[in-house]
Design a protein around this motif. Sequence first.
Motif, short mmCIF file in Angstrom:
data_model
loop_
_atom_site.label_atom_id
_atom_site.label_comp_id
_atom_site.label_asym_id
_atom_site.label_seq_id
_atom_site.Cartn_x
_atom_site.Cartn_y
_atom_site.Cartn_z
N SER A 1 -7.69 -2.27 2.28
CA SER A 1 -9.00 -2.88 2.51
C SER A 1 -8.97 -4.39 2.27
O SER A 1 -9.45 -5.17 3.09
N ALA B 1 -5.95 5.47 -4.78
CA ALA B 1 -7.13 4.60 -4.72
C ALA B 1 -6.70 3.13 -4.64
O ALA B 1 -7.29 2.35 -3.88
N ASP C 1 -0.77 5.03 -7.00
CA ASP C 1 -2.19 5.37 -7.12
C ASP C 1 -2.85 5.32 -5.73
O ASP C 1 -2.96 4.24 -5.14
N SER D 1 -3.88 2.09 -3.40
CA SER D 1 -3.31 1.94 -2.06
C SER D 1 -4.40 1.66 -1.04
O SER D 1 -4.28 0.76 -0.20
N ASP D 2 -5.48 2.44 -1.09
CA ASP D 2 -6.60 2.21 -0.18
C ASP D 2 -7.22 0.83 -0.39
O ASP D 2 -7.59 0.15 0.57
N GLU D 3 -7.32 0.42 -1.65
CA GLU D 3 -7.88 -0.90 -1.96
C GLU D 3 -7.00 -2.01 -1.39
O GLU D 3 -7.50 -3.01 -0.86
N SER E 1 0.83 -1.21 0.00
CA SER E 1 0.00 0.00 0.00
C SER E 1 0.86 1.26 0.00
O SER E 1 0.45 2.29 -0.53
#
Length: 194
Positions: free
Chosen positions: A181, A174, A172, A176-178, A167
């Motif tokens: 998660s 988004a 990117d 990284s957040d994915e 991450s």
Amino acid sequence: MRYEKGHKEQTRQKIVEAASQRFRADGIDAVGVVSLMGDVGLTQGGFYNHFGSKEDLVRESVAMAAASAVERLGARVAASRGESYRALVNSYLSVEHRDAPEAGCVAAALSTEMARRPVETRAAFTDGYTDMVELIVSTLPDGIRGKRRRTLAMAVFASLVGSLSLSRAVADPALSDEILSLGRQSALALVDAG
């Protein structure tokens, strides 16, 4: 000039704390003794009053960072009131942890560098690794028993470190957040399957 009793130990601790943050933020080889000592308001010559070598400082900094991470996560687990494993996973794979490598887990920040360090430094890292695995073991459900607890905790820690490291590595936000998660979901699923 005479200093108060304990001044040398306080100065040493200040150097170790600064190094611990800088090493995790910038990498060990990217941090020079001169710039590090400048960060704490001392000269390069003063460094050798406290440490025999940079590697001595690396070893102490790694040990301190590992102990700090276990203590910080342990406090969050203790405050969780019930779902300690979920609290540990959510805290470790949080945006705050991702965005503050200088204050985070030494394994996610420096594990690739540890492979190239002397055995004494890797031993300090190993002690921290073992302590983190034991913290994870303490959060696992009671239904997971025996050797399986430690084995599962080791797999979970590897998953957490990998997810956090990836991450941080991608460009990117988004993505990284994915990754965070999906890492949380995966770590929770490991225990459900365990």
